[in-house]
Scaffold this active site. Structure first.
Site, PDB file in Angstrom:
ATOM      1  N   TYR A 117      -9.489  11.098   3.539  1.00  0.00           N
ATOM      2  CA  TYR A 117      -8.567  11.814   4.271  1.00  0.00           C
ATOM      3  C   TYR A 117      -8.473  11.324   5.681  1.00  0.00           C
ATOM      4  CZ  TYR A 117      -8.344  15.254   0.506  1.00  0.00           C
ATOM      5  OH  TYR A 117      -7.896  15.946  -0.413  1.00  0.00           O
ATOM      6  N   ASN A 163       2.822  20.768   1.328  1.00  0.00           N
ATOM      7  CA  ASN A 163       2.516  19.545   1.993  1.00  0.00           C
ATOM      8  C   ASN A 163       1.554  19.921   3.181  1.00  0.00           C
ATOM      9  OD1 ASN A 163       4.139  18.541   0.137  1.00  0.00           O
ATOM     10  ND2 ASN A 163       5.939  18.220   1.609  1.00  0.00           N
ATOM     11  N   VAL A 164       0.676  18.766   3.498  1.00  0.00           N
ATOM     12  CA  VAL A 164      -0.196  18.933   4.396  1.00  0.00           C
ATOM     13  C   VAL A 164       0.149  17.795   5.819  1.00  0.00           C
ATOM     14  CG1 VAL A 164      -2.160  19.505   3.240  1.00  0.00           C
ATOM     15  CG2 VAL A 164      -1.840  17.129   3.076  1.00  0.00           C
ATOM     16  N   HIS A 197      -1.248  24.904   1.835  1.00  0.00           N
ATOM     17  CA  HIS A 197      -2.592  23.989   1.438  1.00  0.00           C
ATOM     18  C   HIS A 197      -3.159  23.357   2.588  1.00  0.00           C
ATOM     19  CE1 HIS A 197      -0.661  23.397  -3.146  1.00  0.00           C
ATOM     20  NE2 HIS A 197      -1.306  24.627  -3.010  1.00  0.00           N
TER      21      HIS A 197
HETATM   22  N1  APR Z   1      13.388  13.764  -3.574  1.00  0.00           N
HETATM   23  C1  APR Z   1      13.187  14.947  -4.502  1.00  0.00           C
HETATM   24  N2  APR Z   1      12.061  15.142  -5.432  1.00  0.00           N
HETATM   25  C2  APR Z   1      11.273  13.750  -5.414  1.00  0.00           C
HETATM   26  C3  APR Z   1      11.431  12.750  -4.764  1.00  0.00           C
HETATM   27  C4  APR Z   1      12.764  12.702  -3.778  1.00  0.00           C
HETATM   28  N3  APR Z   1      12.988  11.587  -3.403  1.00  0.00           N
HETATM   29  N4  APR Z   1      10.593  11.971  -4.998  1.00  0.00           N
HETATM   30  C5  APR Z   1       9.839  12.393  -5.813  1.00  0.00           C
HETATM   31  N5  APR Z   1      10.309  13.847  -6.026  1.00  0.00           N
HETATM   32  C6  APR Z   1       9.665  14.982  -6.998  1.00  0.00           C
HETATM   33  C7  APR Z   1       9.044  14.456  -8.212  1.00  0.00           C
HETATM   34  O1  APR Z   1      10.227  14.162  -9.454  1.00  0.00           O
HETATM   35  C8  APR Z   1       8.173  15.687  -8.399  1.00  0.00           C
HETATM   36  O2  APR Z   1       8.914  16.432  -9.239  1.00  0.00           O
HETATM   37  O3  APR Z   1       8.747  15.511  -6.223  1.00  0.00           O
HETATM   38  C9  APR Z   1       7.851  16.257  -7.141  1.00  0.00           C
HETATM   39  C10 APR Z   1       6.376  15.816  -6.623  1.00  0.00           C
HETATM   40  O4  APR Z   1       5.551  16.408  -7.560  1.00  0.00           O
HETATM   41  P1  APR Z   1       3.832  16.359  -7.065  1.00  0.00           P
HETATM   42  O5  APR Z   1       3.399  14.848  -6.803  1.00  0.00           O
HETATM   43  O6  APR Z   1       3.116  17.109  -8.093  1.00  0.00           O
HETATM   44  O7  APR Z   1       3.898  17.062  -5.716  1.00  0.00           O
HETATM   45  P2  APR Z   1       3.599  19.005  -5.403  1.00  0.00           P
HETATM   46  O8  APR Z   1       4.487  19.313  -6.460  1.00  0.00           O
HETATM   47  O9  APR Z   1       3.852  18.867  -4.117  1.00  0.00           O
HETATM   48  O10 APR Z   1       2.119  18.754  -5.770  1.00  0.00           O
HETATM   49  C11 APR Z   1       1.766  20.137  -5.655  1.00  0.00           C
HETATM   50  O11 APR Z   1      -0.685  19.415  -5.941  1.00  0.00           O
HETATM   51  O12 APR Z   1      -2.420  17.905  -5.898  1.00  0.00           O
HETATM   52  C12 APR Z   1      -1.634  18.793  -5.282  1.00  0.00           C
HETATM   53  O13 APR Z   1      -2.234  19.987  -3.265  1.00  0.00           O
HETATM   54  C13 APR Z   1      -1.526  18.985  -3.899  1.00  0.00           C
HETATM   55  O14 APR Z   1       0.318  20.232  -2.496  1.00  0.00           O
HETATM   56  C14 APR Z   1      -0.096  19.519  -3.730  1.00  0.00           C
HETATM   57  C15 APR Z   1       0.132  20.241  -5.115  1.00  0.00           C
END
Ligand code: APR
Length: 240
Positions: free
Chosen positions: A64, A100-101, A117
């Site tokens: 972190y 998002n953090v 989160h």
């Molecule tokens: N524009 C729009 N969407 C995008 C882009 C972009 N440039 N790049 C990637 N993505 C999309 C991907 O297709 C995916 O569906 O963003 C999403 C990211 O998904 P994750 O990585 O799973 O992130 P998130 O949904 O925020 O995760 C949720 O998981 O690990 C935990 O606590 C953590 O807050 C997080 C939670």
């Protein structure tokens, strides 16, 4: 009458995808700088659980510390800026609920932001239960600025922990006319369930994402593309 007419209260859920074009890695799949999801480079259970912190606190704190340092080098992108513009100009209710953090919503000027989160730039003292703004490392076990105990941990919600401010989020959904999900894979509950809650409440739902997500079929409408393009276009539409 377009589908966005008659909208007053808006709840926006954002995920890692909105920060990908700022160079912050997403958790799953492509996006971000390396093109690898963060969880593909680290096992979730090694760094993002209370058990991992109990087992190997130095590993978790160092992980972190690196992320906290990295986000401070990044800048908001046009998607954050567009939401800040909506936040400033929207006359009705607006709440940005972010998973998002990072602090990129705030740095682009948005004022109505809820971090369900937690936040990289906060440290949580597990001794006196206060949160302090924190930009430096934690691995050296610095004292809590409030009570002096060396018991600070990242103020980030780990797997198996309860997200913050759920009552406020559900209250906002109950009075919403529109729920918009931006850049999230829909893989992690309870955030992944907000669209179903919104549907049950009769709220209109819109997804803006790079690709179809796990919950895509729940949305009334999905618009695909990079956040830096689809979010400003949608905000322009909302602000007429
Ligand atoms: N524009 C729009 N969407 C995008 C882009 C972009 N440039 N790049 C990637 N993505 C999309 C991907 O297709 C995916 O569906 O963003 C999403 C990211 O998904 P994750 O990585 O799973 O992130 P998130 O949904 O925020 O995760 C949720 O998981 O690990 C935990 O606590 C953590 O807050 C997080 C939670």
């Amino acid at each position: 009458m377009g589908p966005m007419d008659g909208i007053r209260n808006i709840v926006i859920l954002t995920g890692a995808g909105i920060s990908a074009e700022s160079g912050i890695d997403t958790f799953r799949g492509g996006g971000g700088q390396s093109g690898l999801g963060l969880w593909e480079q680290h096992r979730v259970e090694d760094v993002a659980t209370p058990e991992a912190f109990a087992r190997d606190p130095n590993l978790v704190l160092r992980f972190y510390d690196m992320r906290r340092a990295a986000v401070q080098e990044k800048l908001p992108n046009p998607a954050h800026d567009a939401l800040a513009r909506l936040d400033a100009k929207w006359k009705g209710g607006l709440l940005i609920v972010t998973q998002n953090v990072d602090d990129l919503h705030e740095r682009s000027g948005a004022s109505r932001v809820l971090h369900m989160h937690g936040e990289h730039l906060n440290a949580w003292c597990t001794w006196c239960d206060t949160r302090s703004r924190w930009t430096g490392p934690l691995v050296e076990r610095p004292p809590c600025p409030v009570c002096g105990a060396c018991a600070l941990r990242p103020d980030v919600v780990w797997f198996g922990e309860m997200p913050y401010r759920m009552d406020e989020i559900y209250a906002a959904l109950r009075s919403a006319d529109l729920f918009v999900s931006i850049g999230t894979s829909g893989a992690v509950y309870p955030a992944a369930g907000f669209v179903q809650t919104a549907r049950d409440l009769g709220v209109r739902t819109l997804e803006l994402n790079l690709e179809r997500s796990q919950g895509s079929e729940w949305f009334h409408e999905t618009r695909l593309g990079p956040a830096s393009e689809v979010v400003p276009a949608w905000v322009d539409e909302m602000l007429g």
